[in-house]
Enzyme design. Structure first.
Site, mmCIF file in Angstrom:
data_model
loop_
_atom_site.group_PDB
_atom_site.id
_atom_site.type_symbol
_atom_site.label_atom_id
_atom_site.label_comp_id
_atom_site.label_asym_id
_atom_site.label_seq_id
_atom_site.Cartn_x
_atom_site.Cartn_y
_atom_site.Cartn_z
ATOM 1 N N GLY A 252 55.632 72.559 42.873
ATOM 2 C CA GLY A 252 56.471 71.763 43.763
ATOM 3 C C GLY A 252 57.800 72.418 44.089
ATOM 4 C CD GLU B 47 59.587 70.902 37.928
ATOM 5 O OE1 GLU B 47 58.950 69.968 38.441
ATOM 6 O OE2 GLU B 47 59.143 72.061 37.829
#
Length: 242
Positions: A104, A110
């Site tokens: 993504g 992240e």
């Protein structure tokens, strides 16, 4: 049966619901990016509207928009630099809880959020579990400056780390390069298999222009991997949730 098979159980939702059991009032949560993480944010929003008090740090602008829509109270990592738990998806996970992430295009944020957390728990369907990482192309976040030179250096580093395969700049449906929330580009390495996952990040990290590879090593403490069995979702756990 896949997670998107409408005739079977919703595996993404099943994994997300199991992860929701880990959330306690007052927690500081890292909110991941991707379709399975979005299922978790949806379920978390339902609990928040029912009175659960938590604070979330989103790993992407897409997650921030969804979390705000769900009514989840948010903070930045600068405002809340230590988190209790991050729930996020993965593109691949092996039995040692090594991950490939970045499908993504949010891998840098992240990883920053996951490493600021006491625990990271992966949620995914069981098809993401592999014996050897690498079938999913490895995303590598890179600086836009000097992109052609960086790609040549990446290809050389991959070979030195014992991997084979080509690399490709990720482009969107419009043919333009994908741009991350941090303004970077994504180079995908099509390696088929990564025989030594620990060697590759060191090789890539030595390349000027590489911001972060999508290998998450020693970060996840558990993975909830939903599978369909007898028409229902089962959610075995790899690693320890506690």
């Amino acid at each position: 049966m896949s997670a998107t098979d409408t005739s079977g159980p919703d595996l993404r939702r099943a994994a997300a619901a199991r992860a929701l059991d880990l959330v306690k009032p007052g927690m500081r949560l890292g909110l991941g990016t991707g379709s399975t993480a979005a299922s978790f944010v949806t379920l978390l929003g339902e609990r928040v509207r029912a009175g659960l008090d938590v604070v979330g740090v989103p790993t992407s602008e897409a997650t921030r928009v969804q979390a705000e829509r769900e009514g989840i109270r948010l903070a930045t990592l600068d405002e809340m630099p230590q988190l209790d738990l991050t729930i996020d998806g993965a593109d691949e996970v092996d039995d040692a809880l090594r991950l490939i992430k970045g499908g993504g295009a949010a891998l840098l944020r992240e990883k920053i959020v996951a490493c600021a957390s006491r625990r990271m728990v992966v949620i995914a369907d069981a098809a993401k579990r592999v014996e050897t990482l690498g079938a999913f192309p490895l995303p590598i976040e890179v600086n836009a400056f000097g992109l052609a030179a960086t790609q040549l250096a990446i290809a050389a580093a991959i070979g030195k780390a014992g991997c084979t395969g080509g690399i490709r700049l990720r482009v969107g449906a419009d043919g333009a390069p994908v741009v991350t929330d941090g303004g970077h580009r994504i180079v995908d390495a099509h390696l088929a298999r990564i025989p030594d996952p620990e060697a590759l990040p060191a090789a890539l990290g030595a390349v000027p222009g590489v911001v972060e590879p999508g290998l998450f090593l020693g970060i996840a403490s558990a993975a909830i991997l939903a599978a369909a069995r007898d028409g229902a979702a089962h959610v075995p756990v790899l690693g320890a949730l506690g």
